[in-house]
Design a protein around this motif. Structure first.
Motif, PDB file in Angstrom:
ATOM      1  N   THR A 184      44.953  44.194  43.360  1.00 29.63           N
ATOM      2  CA  THR A 184      43.668  43.951  42.708  1.00 29.63           C
ATOM      3  C   THR A 184      43.794  44.086  41.194  1.00 29.63           C
ATOM      4  O   THR A 184      43.132  43.346  40.440  1.00 29.63           O
ATOM      5  N   ARG A 234      38.184  47.912  36.569  1.00 29.43           N
ATOM      6  CA  ARG A 234      37.469  47.087  37.551  1.00 29.43           C
ATOM      7  C   ARG A 234      38.169  47.123  38.898  1.00 29.43           C
ATOM      8  O   ARG A 234      37.519  47.167  39.956  1.00 29.43           O
ATOM      9  N   LYS A 245      36.569  48.352  42.469  1.00 28.93           N
ATOM     10  CA  LYS A 245      36.524  47.448  43.621  1.00 28.93           C
ATOM     11  C   LYS A 245      37.217  48.029  44.847  1.00 28.93           C
ATOM     12  O   LYS A 245      36.848  47.715  45.979  1.00 28.93           O
ATOM     13  N   THR A 246      38.238  48.856  44.637  1.00 22.06           N
ATOM     14  CA  THR A 246      39.012  49.378  45.767  1.00 22.06           C
ATOM     15  C   THR A 246      38.654  50.814  46.121  1.00 22.06           C
ATOM     16  O   THR A 246      39.214  51.370  47.071  1.00 22.06           O
ATOM     17  N   GLU A 291      42.715  41.183  38.559  1.00 20.70           N
ATOM     18  CA  GLU A 291      41.807  41.417  37.438  1.00 20.70           C
ATOM     19  C   GLU A 291      42.466  41.107  36.095  1.00 20.70           C
ATOM     20  O   GLU A 291      41.806  40.636  35.165  1.00 20.70           O
TER      21      GLU A 291
END
Length: 492
Positions: free
Chosen positions: A38, A168, A172-173, A42
């Motif tokens: 991720t 970010r 998100k995770t 990003e």
């Protein structure tokens, strides 16, 4: 625009990182892999905006920066793949022999475990690949360690944009926020405070010998010393054998003109030393190399400080009475531009002058002329540890050069035949590190998944009930990884 972190801010960042470590060290390989991928997503999503900022801050062209960002994201995903698969922890199991005499043998199981928060110093010459989400942070996250990045003052806004991409990815995770902390610091005080903080477990650094050695010495003087994994530059000697130059002088001269000046010579693997044996082949090589370099256009170096240091170090070489300038760009250059150039010196003068052995970071290389093969071998004994060494030779040259190759292999982390050292492939077999002073610990590299080994330590579990063991060491191999059980590798 970006203020140096205060003592209070550094303390808070390190405490958050350590608190995150207590949680993140138990995170599964699959979950770590999702986070690291991720981050790559990003960073890619920063689009053209970050490239424009990086161009302004570093003077690097868009194509170079786009390629470097792509390499950075590939590196992140490569480490994520290895972490998710899981065998990299080198799980080793020696089962008990309770009936062994005279003493019973206990059950002992061993694997690599993370060491704690890692402080990473961003590099000046790689705003993506060796900076905020580069190989040091990626390998630390893969190992299970939080990261505290000190942005390089040469590209602080680029670093800030990458930092926001990492944040970010954390959101998100669902990862603990403290697995990534980002601070600025143009002076020595911030770096010193980070290295000396009692929660810091290791340091990753790419830069100059002076900077890396200072951090290494600082860490060694702590009440609890910690490892500093510093890559500190290299002159990357190239040994030009006679047979190859007799038949292919033009090919190798053009190849090396491009390698010496690529990125204005601001790669840590730039060939800064060329070593050949006097003769027609070397004469042709020298003439063509000088001609090629004379036509290369100067461009701005990464920042004025690097340009100033390049000119000072280049001048230090050229003022030596035994050194002759062979070729330099005939095109106009500005105050902060590199000056593509090549000079020459006899092997005897080179061996007797330590001032000629130091790295000149920029588009410059020194050709050392040897009387014969014996003198070339003698030059080897005067060289220090290197990231790379290269041997250029025909098939016949190489067949007769076993002794030379063996001697050269003692100097470096990567040994190349008939190529150039610039261009570091990302992969499990790559070694980007070398004997001191190329790096502070030549057993490790800073490219590819093996870079994670810098940030782990072995931990043995003796006579543990199975349910209390990490999954990597449990009976039945629930993660289905490769393990060494009673001396045999397998998945059983």
């Amino acid at each position: 625009m970006f203020q140096d972190a205060t003592t209070t801010e550094i303390e808070a960042a390190m405490q958050r990182a350590y608190a995150a470590f207590l949680h993140y060290r138990h995170t599964s390989g699959k979950d770590k892999a999702v986070f690291i991928r991720t981050v790559a997503d990003e960073v890619e999503a920063t689009g053209d905006a970050i490239i424009a900022v990086a161009m302004r801050e570093t003077h690097l062209p868009a194509d170079r920066l786009l390629g470097e960002r792509a390499r950075t994201c590939f590196q992140l995903r490569n480490i994520a793949d290895v972490v998710e698969e899981g065998s990299w922890v080198e799980a080793t199991i020696d089962t008990a022999l309770p009936d062994r005499r005279p003493l019973p043998k206990p059950d002992i199981r061993n694997m690599s475990v993370p060491i704690g928060p890692v402080v990473v110093f961003g590099a000046s010459n790689f705003p993506f690949a060796y900076s905020t989400a580069g190989v040091d942070p990626a390998s630390a996250w893969g190992a299970g360690c939080p990261v505290v990045v000190k942005a390089h003052p040469a590209h602080p806004e680029t670093s800030e944009m990458v930092a926001n991409a990492v944040k970010r990815a954390i959101a998100k995770t669902g990862m603990p926020e403290g697995i990534f902390e980002h601070v600025h610091g143009a002076g020595f005080e911030v770096g010193t405070a980070l290295v000396l903080h009692p929660k810091t477990a290791a340091v990753g650094f790419t830069g100059s010998y002076a900077g890396g050695k200072a951090l290494f010495d600082l860490a060694a003087k702590r009440p609890v010393p910690i490892p500093v994994f510093a890559e500190m530059g290299s002159i990357n000697p190239v040994f030009l054998l006679e047979g190859a130059l007799q038949t292919e002088a033009e090919k190798y001269a053009k190849l090396y003109a491009a390698s010496i000046t690529g990125g204005m010579g601001q790669f840590c693997t730039k060939p800064g030393l060329l070593i050949g044996i006097e003769g027609d082949g070397l004469t042709a090589f020298e003439r063509i190399l000088a001609g090629e370099i004379s036509r290369i256009a100067p461009v701005a170096m990464l920042h004025p400080g690097i340009a100033k240091a390049f000119r000072a170090n280049r001048s230090e070489v050229l003022i030596q009475k035994t050194v002759t300038i062979q070729g330099e760009t005939v095109l106009a250059y500005g105050e902060n531009d590199g000056i593509p150039s090549v000079a020459s010196v006899s092997a005897g003068a080179f061996m007797n002058n330590p001032a000629l052995h130091r790295e000149v970071f920029g588009p410059f290389s020194l050709l050392v002329k040897c009387r014969d093969a014996a003198e070339m071998k003698e030059v080897i004994s005067h060289l220090e540890g290197q990231l790379t060494c290269t041997v250029i030779g025909s098939a016949q040259d190489l067949a007769q050069a076993a002794e030379l190759v063996a001697a050269v292999s003692l100097l470096c982390g990567r040994l190349i035949v008939n190529g150039v050292p610039t261009g570091v492939e990302v992969g499990a077999a790559m070694q980007h590190g070398g004997p001191f002073p190329a790096s502070t610990d030549g057993r490790f590299g800073s490219v590819g998944p093996h870079a994670m080994k810098r940030f782990v330590r072995p931990l043995a579990f003796q006579n543990f009930p199975t349910h209390l063991l990490p999954d990597e060491l449990k009976d039945g191999n629930p993660l289905d990884i490769w393990r060494r059980v009673n001396g045999h590798w397998g998945k059983d």
